[in-house]
Design an enzyme around this catalytic site. Sequence first.
Site, PDB file in Angstrom:
ATOM      1  N   GLN A 131      40.022 130.631  39.105  1.00  7.66           N
ATOM      2  CA  GLN A 131      40.041 129.563  38.094  1.00  7.66           C
ATOM      3  C   GLN A 131      41.450 128.983  37.948  1.00  7.66           C
ATOM      4  O   GLN A 131      42.357 129.684  37.483  1.00  7.66           O
ATOM      5  CB  GLN A 131      39.607 130.153  36.749  1.00  7.66           C
ATOM      6  CG  GLN A 131      39.650 129.187  35.591  1.00  7.66           C
ATOM      7  CD  GLN A 131      39.403 129.888  34.256  1.00  7.66           C
ATOM      8  OE1 GLN A 131      39.807 131.030  34.089  1.00  7.66           O
ATOM      9  NE2 GLN A 131      38.740 129.211  33.347  1.00  7.66           N
ATOM     10  N   GLY A 132      41.624 127.726  38.310  1.00  2.00           N
ATOM     11  CA  GLY A 132      42.937 127.091  38.196  1.00  2.00           C
ATOM     12  C   GLY A 132      43.002 126.192  36.982  1.00  2.00           C
ATOM     13  O   GLY A 132      42.890 124.964  37.097  1.00  2.00           O
ATOM     14  N   TYR A 133      43.163 126.792  35.815  1.00  5.18           N
ATOM     15  CA  TYR A 133      43.281 126.017  34.570  1.00  5.18           C
ATOM     16  C   TYR A 133      44.748 126.040  34.082  1.00  5.18           C
ATOM     17  O   TYR A 133      45.403 125.031  34.026  1.00  5.18           O
ATOM     18  CB  TYR A 133      42.391 126.636  33.480  1.00  5.18           C
ATOM     19  CG  TYR A 133      40.949 126.156  33.432  1.00  5.18           C
ATOM     20  CD1 TYR A 133      40.245 125.823  34.580  1.00  5.18           C
ATOM     21  CD2 TYR A 133      40.276 126.072  32.215  1.00  5.18           C
ATOM     22  CE1 TYR A 133      38.919 125.413  34.513  1.00  5.18           C
ATOM     23  CE2 TYR A 133      38.950 125.656  32.134  1.00  5.18           C
ATOM     24  CZ  TYR A 133      38.277 125.324  33.287  1.00  5.18           C
ATOM     25  OH  TYR A 133      36.969 124.923  33.211  1.00  5.18           O
ATOM     26  N   SER A 134      45.242 127.252  33.706  1.00  8.57           N
ATOM     27  CA  SER A 134      46.533 127.350  33.010  1.00  8.57           C
ATOM     28  C   SER A 134      47.701 126.938  33.904  1.00  8.57           C
ATOM     29  O   SER A 134      47.696 127.168  35.109  1.00  8.57           O
ATOM     30  CB  SER A 134      46.770 128.789  32.550  1.00  8.57           C
ATOM     31  OG  SER A 134      45.676 129.258  31.825  1.00  8.57           O
ATOM     32  N   SER A 166      43.764 134.531  37.952  1.00  7.04           N
ATOM     33  CA  SER A 166      43.258 135.870  38.274  1.00  7.04           C
ATOM     34  C   SER A 166      42.718 135.903  39.703  1.00  7.04           C
ATOM     35  O   SER A 166      41.899 135.056  40.074  1.00  7.04           O
ATOM     36  CB  SER A 166      42.141 136.269  37.307  1.00  7.04           C
ATOM     37  OG  SER A 166      42.641 136.352  36.002  1.00  7.04           O
ATOM     38  N   GLU A 249      32.844 131.210  29.982  1.00  5.73           N
ATOM     39  CA  GLU A 249      33.872 132.242  30.180  1.00  5.73           C
ATOM     40  C   GLU A 249      33.992 133.100  28.917  1.00  5.73           C
ATOM     41  O   GLU A 249      34.068 134.328  28.979  1.00  5.73           O
ATOM     42  CB  GLU A 249      35.222 131.576  30.506  1.00  5.73           C
ATOM     43  CG  GLU A 249      36.343 132.605  30.682  1.00  5.73           C
ATOM     44  CD  GLU A 249      37.679 131.978  31.049  1.00  5.73           C
ATOM     45  OE1 GLU A 249      37.808 130.742  31.016  1.00  5.73           O
ATOM     46  OE2 GLU A 249      38.605 132.741  31.378  1.00  5.73           O
ATOM     47  N   GLU A 371      43.900 133.200  18.246  1.00  7.71           N
ATOM     48  CA  GLU A 371      44.277 132.165  17.265  1.00  7.71           C
ATOM     49  C   GLU A 371      43.511 130.868  17.562  1.00  7.71           C
ATOM     50  O   GLU A 371      43.021 130.194  16.646  1.00  7.71           O
ATOM     51  CB  GLU A 371      45.798 131.891  17.320  1.00  7.71           C
ATOM     52  CG  GLU A 371      46.670 133.010  16.776  1.00  7.71           C
ATOM     53  CD  GLU A 371      46.813 134.183  17.733  1.00  7.71           C
ATOM     54  OE1 GLU A 371      46.460 134.048  18.935  1.00  7.71           O
ATOM     55  OE2 GLU A 371      47.268 135.258  17.288  1.00  7.71           O
TER      56      GLU A 371
HETATM   57  C1  LIG Z   1      44.438 138.850  31.905  1.00  9.01           C
HETATM   58  C2  LIG Z   1      44.542 137.358  31.934  1.00  9.01           C
HETATM   59  C3  LIG Z   1      43.853 136.660  32.904  1.00  9.01           C
HETATM   60  C4  LIG Z   1      43.939 135.272  32.964  1.00  9.01           C
HETATM   61  N1  LIG Z   1      43.276 134.618  33.975  1.00  9.01           N
HETATM   62  C5  LIG Z   1      43.396 133.268  34.078  1.00  9.01           C
HETATM   63  C6  LIG Z   1      42.785 132.579  35.174  1.00  9.01           C
HETATM   64  O1  LIG Z   1      42.131 133.184  36.040  1.00  9.01           O
HETATM   65  N2  LIG Z   1      42.951 131.246  35.245  1.00  9.01           N
HETATM   66  C7  LIG Z   1      43.664 130.526  34.322  1.00  9.01           C
HETATM   67  O2  LIG Z   1      43.742 129.313  34.446  1.00  9.01           O
HETATM   68  N3  LIG Z   1      44.263 131.160  33.282  1.00  9.01           N
HETATM   69  C8  LIG Z   1      44.152 132.505  33.141  1.00  9.01           C
HETATM   70  N4  LIG Z   1      44.784 133.167  32.089  1.00  9.01           N
HETATM   71  C9  LIG Z   1      45.643 132.391  31.172  1.00  9.01           C
HETATM   72  C10 LIG Z   1      45.099 132.253  29.760  1.00  9.01           C
HETATM   73  O3  LIG Z   1      44.048 131.331  29.716  1.00  9.01           O
HETATM   74  C11 LIG Z   1      46.292 131.805  28.878  1.00  9.01           C
HETATM   75  O4  LIG Z   1      47.220 132.881  28.863  1.00  9.01           O
HETATM   76  C12 LIG Z   1      45.875 131.479  27.461  1.00  9.01           C
HETATM   77  O5  LIG Z   1      45.098 130.308  27.428  1.00  9.01           O
HETATM   78  C13 LIG Z   1      47.107 131.300  26.534  1.00  9.01           C
HETATM   79  O6  LIG Z   1      48.008 130.404  27.061  1.00  9.01           O
HETATM   80  P1  LIG Z   1      49.554 130.789  27.217  1.00  9.01           P
HETATM   81  O7  LIG Z   1      49.651 132.100  27.897  1.00  9.01           O
HETATM   82  O8  LIG Z   1      50.258 129.623  27.826  1.00  9.01           O
HETATM   83  O9  LIG Z   1      50.065 131.018  25.738  1.00  9.01           O
HETATM   84  P2  LIG Z   1      50.562 129.910  24.700  1.00  9.01           P
HETATM   85  O10 LIG Z   1      49.588 128.787  24.667  1.00  9.01           O
HETATM   86  O11 LIG Z   1      51.983 129.572  25.000  1.00  9.01           O
HETATM   87  O12 LIG Z   1      50.461 130.682  23.333  1.00  9.01           O
HETATM   88  C14 LIG Z   1      51.489 131.583  22.868  1.00  9.01           C
HETATM   89  C15 LIG Z   1      51.116 132.040  21.480  1.00  9.01           C
HETATM   90  O13 LIG Z   1      51.062 130.930  20.579  1.00  9.01           O
HETATM   91  C16 LIG Z   1      49.784 130.860  19.933  1.00  9.01           C
HETATM   92  N5  LIG Z   1      49.397 129.454  19.772  1.00  9.01           N
HETATM   93  C17 LIG Z   1      49.506 128.461  20.687  1.00  9.01           C
HETATM   94  N6  LIG Z   1      49.011 127.316  20.195  1.00  9.01           N
HETATM   95  C18 LIG Z   1      48.551 127.586  18.949  1.00  9.01           C
HETATM   96  C19 LIG Z   1      47.901 126.815  17.935  1.00  9.01           C
HETATM   97  N7  LIG Z   1      47.629 125.520  18.128  1.00  9.01           N
HETATM   98  N8  LIG Z   1      47.565 127.438  16.785  1.00  9.01           N
HETATM   99  C20 LIG Z   1      47.833 128.750  16.577  1.00  9.01           C
HETATM  100  N9  LIG Z   1      48.455 129.540  17.514  1.00  9.01           N
HETATM  101  C21 LIG Z   1      48.798 128.968  18.681  1.00  9.01           C
HETATM  102  C22 LIG Z   1      48.836 131.565  20.860  1.00  9.01           C
HETATM  103  O14 LIG Z   1      47.699 132.060  20.177  1.00  9.01           O
HETATM  104  C23 LIG Z   1      49.718 132.689  21.411  1.00  9.01           C
HETATM  105  O15 LIG Z   1      49.747 133.759  20.512  1.00  9.01           O
HETATM  106  C24 LIG Z   1      44.706 134.560  32.006  1.00  9.01           C
HETATM  107  C25 LIG Z   1      45.402 135.263  31.015  1.00  9.01           C
HETATM  108  C26 LIG Z   1      45.332 136.648  30.974  1.00  9.01           C
HETATM  109  C27 LIG Z   1      46.093 137.369  29.915  1.00  9.01           C
END
Ligand SMILES: Cc1cc2nc3c(=O)[nH]c(=O)nc-3n(C[C@H](O)[C@H](O)[C@H](O)COP(=O)(O)OP(=O)(O)OC[C@H]3O[C@@H](n4cnc5c(N)ncnc54)[C@H](O)[C@@H]3O)c2cc1C
Length: 387
Positions: A131-134, A166, A249, A371
């Site tokens: 999955q290429g989202y983040s 992942s 998901e 959150e």
């Molecule tokens: C084990 C694992 C597997 C993953 N696999 C994939 C994958 O296969 N493909 C993929 O694309 N992504 C994947 N991810 C990424 C995952 O989707 C992101 O980590 C997640 O969406 C959070 O984004 P971020 O890490 O950039 O954190 P950030 O968005 O930077 O958030 C940091 C903190 O700020 C808080 N925050 C941010 N915005 C708000 C708001 N508006 N209100 C309140 N709080 C807020 C968050 O809750 C968090 O605590 C994976 C992550 C993990 C941990």
Amino acid sequence: MADLEGFRRETRAWLEANCPAEMRQPIRDESDLCWGGRDPVFKSEAQRAWLEAMAARGWTVPDWPKEYGGGGLSAEETKILRQEMARIGAREPLYSFGISMLGPALLKYGTEAQKRHYLPPIARGEIRWCQGYSEPNAGSDLASLRTRAEDKGDHWLVNGQKIWTSYADKADWIFCLVRTDPSAPKHRGISFLLFDMKSPGVSTRPILLISGYSPFCETFFDNVKVPRQQVVGEVNKGWDVAKYLLGHEREMISGFGLGGASASLGARLGPALADDPLLRAQVARFDVDALAFRAMSERFIDELKAGRAHPAQPSMMKYAGTELNKARHELIVAAGGADALEWESERSDGGRAAREWLRTKANSIEGGTSEIQLAIVAKRILGLPGA
Ligand SMILES: Cc1cc2nc3c(=O)[nH]c(=O)nc-3n(C[C@H](O)[C@H](O)[C@H](O)COP(=O)(O)OP(=O)(O)OC[C@H]3O[C@@H](n4cnc5c(N)ncnc54)[C@H](O)[C@@H]3O)c2cc1C
């Protein structure tokens, strides 16, 4: 009703005859999971035989239509199959982002040609998807993603970077969000693209996790050519596909809350609780919460299959399920005492309890943080004003 009873009898007999004994043992670690793929790695012949037997009946995806490789079962029949598998402790034959995420999105948004092309190999476990989202600056605020796909007539030219992908280093294909109109408001210029990870210009770099494993990667795209027809849904309307997929998901991740086929935590921890009335009370409370979650989960799945679930319900389930799973592993480590924190010794089963406990910390991040789920529930289910 009589038909369903007949179906249950036949299913039970078929599972008895075809599910190898080894595939009825609890999952112990990652190597017990079968992910399929172009070059599949099977831990044992039993694992291969189980996947092949289930895929031949379409039972890796029992409720998908038969023409797309599914079993064509009704919601009631699917439930019976799940119950009968649980009864003998049968493992899932296949773990697959194709099944839990991409497949439902293709069924809703794919063209007929795309469904016939992509779905059967997913059902048979022949192609492994990631999955290429983040991206480094687009996690919670996913719509800010900047990976570009330029329209070059017969193909898209993709440049950019994804993160936390992942199993990107093990996947065959990727479903990927790309920006196709940089001038449009951020949610409107995104498209949903499928492409082969072996395409020239795709590279991956693993990232190490706190649990000691490295299941995910940074993923780079450098002038990757993607055939034009590999867009799912309309160009620039990929956000709709992306959101729909995220619901599936989150539904999948909420299942962590069920804790596998294991019985109550109290039964599992048993003697470790004998001298500790406080911990015993915490475990009893946990078991009650877990039972409530299981009931809620069953109702949610029924509502979902009947098309009556609220679109934001997966957020509620994901929040509840992941908090429960984190609580489960806190208690397992608490009951294990200092031994449960051992990292590598044989006595601690290679640090299993500690590694699993640390891995659960990611449950409330992956698939969208807690959150963000709470904000969705507040706004879309409770009707509170947005931030
Ligand atoms: C084990 C694992 C597997 C993953 N696999 C994939 C994958 O296969 N493909 C993929 O694309 N992504 C994947 N991810 C990424 C995952 O989707 C992101 O980590 C997640 O969406 C959070 O984004 P971020 O890490 O950039 O954190 P950030 O968005 O930077 O958030 C940091 C903190 O700020 C808080 N925050 C941010 N915005 C708000 C708001 N508006 N209100 C309140 N709080 C807020 C968050 O809750 C968090 O605590 C994976 C992550 C993990 C941990």
